[in-house]
Enzyme design. Structure first.
Site, short mmCIF file in Angstrom:
data_model
loop_
_atom_site.label_atom_id
_atom_site.label_comp_id
_atom_site.label_asym_id
_atom_site.label_seq_id
_atom_site.Cartn_x
_atom_site.Cartn_y
_atom_site.Cartn_z
CE LYS A 105 -5.53 -0.03 -35.15
NZ LYS A 105 -5.77 0.54 -33.81
CB THR A 106 -5.81 6.02 -38.88
OG1 THR A 106 -6.74 4.96 -38.70
CG2 THR A 106 -6.23 6.88 -40.06
CG ASP A 150 -9.23 1.69 -40.09
OD1 ASP A 150 -8.58 0.88 -39.40
OD2 ASP A 150 -9.62 2.79 -39.66
CB THR A 188 -9.19 -3.52 -33.15
OG1 THR A 188 -10.35 -3.89 -33.90
CG2 THR A 188 -9.02 -2.03 -33.21
NE ARG A 216 -9.65 7.93 -32.12
CZ ARG A 216 -9.45 6.77 -32.75
NH1 ARG A 216 -9.72 5.64 -32.15
NH2 ARG A 216 -8.97 6.76 -33.97
N1 LIG Z 1 2.16 8.50 -31.53
C1 LIG Z 1 1.32 9.52 -31.48
N2 LIG Z 1 1.75 10.76 -31.21
C2 LIG Z 1 0.87 11.79 -31.13
N3 LIG Z 1 -0.45 11.67 -31.32
C3 LIG Z 1 -0.94 10.47 -31.61
C4 LIG Z 1 -0.08 9.33 -31.73
N4 LIG Z 1 -0.85 8.27 -32.02
C5 LIG Z 1 -2.10 8.71 -32.11
N5 LIG Z 1 -2.18 10.02 -31.86
C6 LIG Z 1 -3.39 10.83 -31.77
O1 LIG Z 1 -4.48 9.98 -31.50
C7 LIG Z 1 -5.49 10.10 -32.51
C8 LIG Z 1 -5.96 8.70 -32.85
O2 LIG Z 1 -4.97 8.03 -33.60
P1 LIG Z 1 -5.35 7.06 -34.83
O3 LIG Z 1 -4.17 6.97 -35.70
O4 LIG Z 1 -6.61 7.53 -35.47
O5 LIG Z 1 -5.57 5.70 -34.03
P2 LIG Z 1 -6.10 4.28 -34.54
O6 LIG Z 1 -6.18 4.35 -36.04
O7 LIG Z 1 -5.10 3.29 -34.05
O8 LIG Z 1 -7.44 4.08 -33.90
C9 LIG Z 1 -4.78 10.82 -33.68
O9 LIG Z 1 -5.59 11.75 -34.27
C10 LIG Z 1 -3.64 11.56 -33.05
O10 LIG Z 1 -4.05 12.87 -32.76
MG LIG Z 2 -7.93 4.21 -37.16
#
Ligand SMILES: Nc1ncnc2c1ncn2[C@@H]1O[C@H](COP(=O)(O)OP(=O)(O)O)[C@@H](O)[C@H]1O
Ligand SMILES: [Mg+2]
Length: 339
Positions: free
Chosen positions: A68-69, A113, A162, A221
């Site tokens: 998401k981030t 977030d 989430t 992640r």
């Molecule tokens: N679609 C994707 N392709 C490649 N790496 C990804 C992808 N989605 C997430 N990641 C990896 O996972 C890590 C966590 O993603 P993040 O965007 O921080 O997740 P969320 O915000 O949903 O918790 C990122 O740093 C990235 O390295």
């Molecule tokens: Mg995040």
């Protein structure tokens, strides 16, 4: 793209965050999977650019670690604007939102977030800001209080959560569209691991990628975190490259089983199966039985346990399924509950 981190954001640089930053995809092409969402976002952004208008506000939801981030970063990059990052916990007072909104530039992306943690007072400042880019400021108190309205830059709000169920309906309706990020399939997780291995300079064979992928809870992640732990293990063992055997050994050391379950997952399942006769049992009781926070169980552990069919939520509470019992090597007590 210019990323400004406002003071409001609590910045703690844990190892995981540094890893997230290092491995975060820099373009939509690097962003593996979630094809439908990527396509839709690109259409929305393309149309906004054509109309020379800010893009619609977007809501991203789904379990932690699914990207998401990362999407927020990519959206700002694609729009060629700045990204400001904050979170629902950092915005405590109406004034906090006011100062962040007034500091935006025209067309900027504001990323909030954990948006489900915003309180009512803050939500109320955000509504008019989202709708017509106005900020209402109340000056004075009681009958002498006056409302002053100021114009804000035209921004795009990207919000992530989430726990979508905690957002109020009026707030949700103010987003142009919401996207639910789903768990990744194993193929995509393998691609992510291979890409990360390249970026980290880790030599790894295809079978080892598969071993790590199958323990990654379909979550990028987690995949990156496991890759790093496996790499550390290989280094300690003086191995030049990561093989399937090394990967399995490393996961064994971390007490992660072939389904990607950690100790806490097994504790949750065991508590339901043994302490509560298979359930149904409330979240509070499970949390108390294993001394873990309710929120963590609900947001971090349960989504995956449900996804692999080891745990189910019913109107009466959590139950362990037959598959969950078998995984623990426990005979299901009451077959009717587990069907
Ligand atoms: N679609 C994707 N392709 C490649 N790496 C990804 C992808 N989605 C997430 N990641 C990896 O996972 C890590 C966590 O993603 P993040 O965007 O921080 O997740 P969320 O915000 O949903 O918790 C990122 O740093 C990235 O390295
Ligand atoms: Mg995040």
């Amino acid at each position: 793209m210019n990323v400004k981190m406002p003071q409001l954001t609590p910045v703690s640089r844990s190892d995981d965050q540094i890893l997230d930053q290092t491995l975060r995809p820099r373009s939509f092409d690097d962003y593996v999977g979630q094809e439908k969402i990527k396509e839709n976002i690109r259409i929305i952004l393309g149309a906004a650019r054509k109309r020379k208008e800010p893009a619609e506000h977007l809501l991203l939801h789904g379990p932690s670690g699914l990207g998401k981030t990362t999407l927020a970063y990519l959206i700002a990059k694609e729009l060629g604007t700045s990204l400001k990052i904050t979170s629902g916990t950092a915005l405590e007072k109406a004034g906090d939102v006011g100062s962040i909104l007034t500091s935006l530039g025209d067309g900027d992306v504001l990323f909030i977030d954990e948006v489900h943690r915003l309180n009512r007072a803050v939500e109320e400042v955000i509504y008019p800001a989202m709708e017509n880019f106005k900020l209402d400021i109340i000056i004075g108190k009681g009958i002498a209080a006056k409302t002053l309205q100021i114009d804000l830059p035209r921004f795009t709000l990207v919000a992530a959560t989430t726990k979508i169920s905690l957002l109020s309906a009026p707030f949700r309706s103010r987003f142009g569209i919401d996207f639910r990020l789903d768990f990744y399939d194993e193929n995509d997780v393998e691609k992510i691991i291979s890409r990360s291995a390249m970026l980290l300079g880790v030599e790894i064979d295809k079978k080892a990628v598969g071993v790590i992928a199958s323990a990654s809870r379909f979550t990028p992640r987690v995949a990156n975190r496991l890759l790093k732990r496996v790499r550390d293990y290989a280094q300690i063992k003086d191995m030049q490259s990561v093989t399937a055997i090394v990967a399995k050994e490393a996961l064994g050391m971390l007490e992660i089983d072939s389904c990607g379950l950690e100790n806490t997952d097994r504790k949750i399942l065991k508590a339901i199966a043994v302490n509560f006769d298979g359930g149904p049992v409330g979240l509070k009781s499970v949390a108390a039985a294993i001394a873990e926070e309710e929120g963590t169980i609900e947001e971090v552990y349960e989504p995956y346990l449900m996804r692999i069919g080891f745990l189910a939520r019913t109107s009466k509470g959590r139950i362990i399924t037959t598959a969950g019992c078998r995984h623990l090597g426990i005979e299901p007590k009451n077959e009717t509950l587990f069907s």
